[in-house]
Design a protein around this motif. Structure first.
Motif, mmCIF file in Angstrom:
data_model
loop_
_atom_site.group_PDB
_atom_site.id
_atom_site.type_symbol
_atom_site.label_atom_id
_atom_site.label_comp_id
_atom_site.label_asym_id
_atom_site.label_seq_id
_atom_site.Cartn_x
_atom_site.Cartn_y
_atom_site.Cartn_z
ATOM 1 N N SER A 76 0.814 -1.219 0.000
ATOM 2 C CA SER A 76 0.000 0.000 0.000
ATOM 3 C C SER A 76 0.845 1.266 0.000
ATOM 4 C CB SER A 76 -0.931 0.002 1.219
ATOM 5 O OG SER A 76 -0.177 0.063 2.426
ATOM 6 N N GLY A 77 2.158 1.116 0.099
ATOM 7 C CA GLY A 77 3.037 2.280 0.106
ATOM 8 C C GLY A 77 3.000 3.079 1.387
ATOM 9 N N ASP A 78 2.609 2.418 2.508
ATOM 10 C CA ASP A 78 2.520 3.100 3.797
ATOM 11 C C ASP A 78 3.908 3.122 4.443
ATOM 12 O OD1 ASP A 78 2.003 4.016 6.359
ATOM 13 O OD2 ASP A 78 0.139 2.872 6.574
ATOM 14 N N GLN A 79 4.672 4.158 4.155
ATOM 15 C CA GLN A 79 6.058 4.249 4.598
ATOM 16 C C GLN A 79 6.162 4.290 6.118
ATOM 17 O OE1 GLN A 79 8.586 4.044 2.429
ATOM 18 N NE2 GLN A 79 10.097 4.056 4.095
ATOM 19 N N GLU A 80 5.284 5.046 6.747
ATOM 20 C CA GLU A 80 5.337 5.157 8.215
ATOM 21 C C GLU A 80 5.127 3.798 8.870
ATOM 22 O OE1 GLU A 80 3.076 7.540 11.874
ATOM 23 O OE2 GLU A 80 2.607 8.009 9.784
ATOM 24 N N ALA A 81 4.122 3.045 8.390
ATOM 25 C CA ALA A 81 3.855 1.715 8.948
ATOM 26 C C ALA A 81 5.026 0.774 8.688
ATOM 27 C CB ALA A 81 2.573 1.141 8.354
ATOM 28 N N MET A 82 5.619 0.873 7.510
ATOM 29 C CA MET A 82 6.749 0.013 7.159
ATOM 30 C C MET A 82 7.911 0.205 8.136
ATOM 31 S SD MET A 82 6.585 0.599 3.031
ATOM 32 C CE MET A 82 8.309 0.156 2.797
#
Length: 231
Positions: free
Chosen positions: A208-214
């Protein structure tokens, strides 16, 4: 007077414990033979070691467990024990074939054969009455939302993880179920399933491109893995 049962259930071992110990009787009844007590203890030890990530100790305990059950010639109970061990692996998203159970499945009890189908997410015409009671709502859920909710309502931690894994295996687990699985493994300190479920969350965050979660998930994964060894 009823005989006090001092054993305890550890998740998927409950079926085996019932087979060994759920017999009403008087205090004068003879105690269970050593092979039964030893087999259950070894199964529980194997499950705990697997969840903690110790594969070597797990296999040693299972080898000893098989020897104990072999003394009785009870192929049906060996099949049940193997299935309990496989269910624990499934809780960690290890969906490799359950060779131990498959080998002895012709001698397995009807309810154990049903449980094997449940673990394989083969629920077509599967009778919920043959399964452990905690999975009845999951099997009977009319839609994915109800199925995911039923996982959150399972009180026993290992059974909850197994249910989440089976739902994931069928492609129906929603993000809330992933969170429940992670929190369950984290609370119990079960390193192996915790890493497996965190990796699933990480892959979804990447997709999903969720950088913060990654970044956050990677920090948790790194912590569970422990500090890198010095060269």
């Amino acid at each position: 007077m009823k005989q006090k049962n001092t054993t305890h259930c550890f998740g998927a071992a409950c079926g085996l414990l019932v087979a060994f110990f759920a017999l009403s009787g008087c205090s004068s009844a003879p105690p269970p033979p050593n092979w039964k007590i030893n087999a259950v203890s070894l199964l529980e030890h194997a499950q705990q070691r697997w969840l903690e990530g110790d594969s070597k100790s797990t296999e040693l305990a299972l080898v000893k467990m098989r020897r104990e059950i072999a003394q009785s010639g009870r192929v049906d109970l060996l099949a049940r024990a193997e299935l309990a061990a496989c269910a624990t692996r499934i809780a960690s998203l290890d969906f490799s074939p359950c060779v131990g159970f498959d080998t002895h499945s012709p001698d397995a009890a009807v309810n154990d054969q049903a449980y094997a189908r449940f673990l394989a997410a083969d629920w077509v015409v599967l009778d919920a009455k043959l399964l452990p009671a905690q999975y009845a709502d999951l099997l009977g859920a009319k839609d994915d939302a109800k199925a995911n909710q039923s996982v959150s309502e399972i009180k026993e931690p290992l059974a909850r993880l197994i249910a989440a894994a089976v739902l994931f295996r069928s492609g129906r687990a929603d993000p809330a179920t992933l969170v429940i699985a992670v929190e369950t493994a984290s609370e119990r300190g079960w390193r192996r399933p915790l890493l497996a479920w965190l990796e699933v969350q990480l892959k979804r965050a990447q997709a999903s491109g969720d950088q913060e979660a990654m970044v956050k998930l990677q920090r948790r994964i790194d912590l569970v893995h422990g500090p890198a060894k010095a060269p």
